[in-house]
Design an enzyme around this catalytic site. Structure first.
Site, PDB file in Angstrom:
ATOM      1  N   ASP A 103      -3.394  22.263 -51.743  1.00  0.00           N
ATOM      2  CA  ASP A 103      -4.522  22.941 -51.526  1.00  0.00           C
ATOM      3  C   ASP A 103      -4.623  23.856 -52.824  1.00  0.00           C
ATOM      4  O   ASP A 103      -3.549  24.323 -53.621  1.00  0.00           O
ATOM      5  CB  ASP A 103      -4.401  23.940 -50.394  1.00  0.00           C
ATOM      6  CG  ASP A 103      -4.205  23.019 -49.003  1.00  0.00           C
ATOM      7  OD1 ASP A 103      -4.905  21.998 -49.145  1.00  0.00           O
ATOM      8  OD2 ASP A 103      -3.792  23.791 -48.199  1.00  0.00           O
TER       9      ASP A 103
HETATM   10  N1  URA Z   1       0.408  21.384 -46.539  1.00  0.00           N
HETATM   11  C1  URA Z   1      -0.723  22.099 -46.604  1.00  0.00           C
HETATM   12  O1  URA Z   1      -1.174  22.727 -45.623  1.00  0.00           O
HETATM   13  N2  URA Z   1      -1.186  22.507 -47.968  1.00  0.00           N
HETATM   14  C2  URA Z   1      -0.579  22.186 -49.076  1.00  0.00           C
HETATM   15  O2  URA Z   1      -1.116  22.281 -50.135  1.00  0.00           O
HETATM   16  C3  URA Z   1       0.106  21.198 -48.934  1.00  0.00           C
HETATM   17  C4  URA Z   1       0.860  20.612 -47.728  1.00  0.00           C
END
Ligand code: URA
Length: 240
Positions: A103
């Protein structure tokens, strides 16, 4: 291999652009200036310089980026700059892709490669390469929450409960969660399903390969053969 083809394969532009660069005297091979685009060179271990920067020929590119917060894992980001903006242009040009996505606000280990089979091995749930996350949670961690993460929680659109390989409390609000797969927003969704909320998320390791402590956020480096072995080491060989 002809010199211009070496450059082309390493991301220095079209056939025409590579030939021109060499003709213009902007390329050196193993330390010596070379202005003949058609000269035959052995690419194995070849060191070449383009516009003063030295590169080594690599059949495939394997990279690690210490992803900072505020970057999107996309070539067409919507609200933040792209992680590809943190890599040198030839690496983007030769087509390296993110090995799984993080993310925009997640930090830590982000891999890139142009080797499709490697990418598949890293992200396929069947291969079970562990991804190790450190999550700061809004509410204090509880034994019930850790148990739920270990035994499995229900996520929307998932037919069966999803369980972590491991879940441990590092302190009252910090969780280390080890996952075998990389579903969309998996950590945030699992923590929410277990009754808490992720405030900050960092990927510490993939397989047995941990983020090197001397690589600052925003910096990248090549992965060597030892790194690649560690990445593919099966669970439970994650770093302590
Ligand atoms: N899980 C998430 O919720 N976000 C990420 O960036 C990676 C794994």
């Amino acid at each position: 291999m002809k010199l211009y083809r070496v450059l082309q394969s390493q991301g220095f532009g079209s056939r025409k652009a590579c030939r021109l660069r060499i003709n213009q005297g902007k390329v050196a091979v193993n330390g010596a200036l070379c202005d003949d685009p058609d000269i035959e060179v052995d690419p194995a271990g070849l060191e070449f310089t383009v516009d003063g920067a030295t590169w080594r020929y690599r059949e495939h590119a394997y990279l690690l980026l210490h992803k900072p917060a505020g970057y999107e894992c996309s070539h067409h980001p919507s609200h933040h700059p792209s992680v590809f903006a943190l890599l040198p242009a030839p690496l983007v040009e030769r087509g390296v892709q993110c090995v799984g996505r993080l993310d925009q606000d997640t930090t830590g280990v982000l891999l890139f490669s142009d080797d499709g089979q490697f990418i598949h091995r890293m992200i396929s749930p069947k291969k079970g390469v562990a991804k190790v996350y450190r999550a700061r949670c809004a509410e204090p961690l509880t034994g019930a929450m850790l148990d739920a993460l270990r035994t499995g929680v229900r996520l929307n659109d998932e037919p069966a409960p999803v369980a972590a390989l491991a879940a441990e409390a590092l302190n009252a609000h910090t969780l280390r969660l080890t996952l075998a797969e990389g579903k969309y927003h998996q950590v945030r969704r699992m923590v929410a399903a277990a009754g808490n909320h992720v405030d900050a998320l960092h990927r510490e390791a993939v397989g047995a390969f941990a983020l090197p402590p001397d690589l600052p956020a925003g910096a990248w480096r090549w992965l060597d053969t030892d790194d690649l072995k560690r990445l593919e080491q099966p669970w439970p060989s994650v770093p302590s």
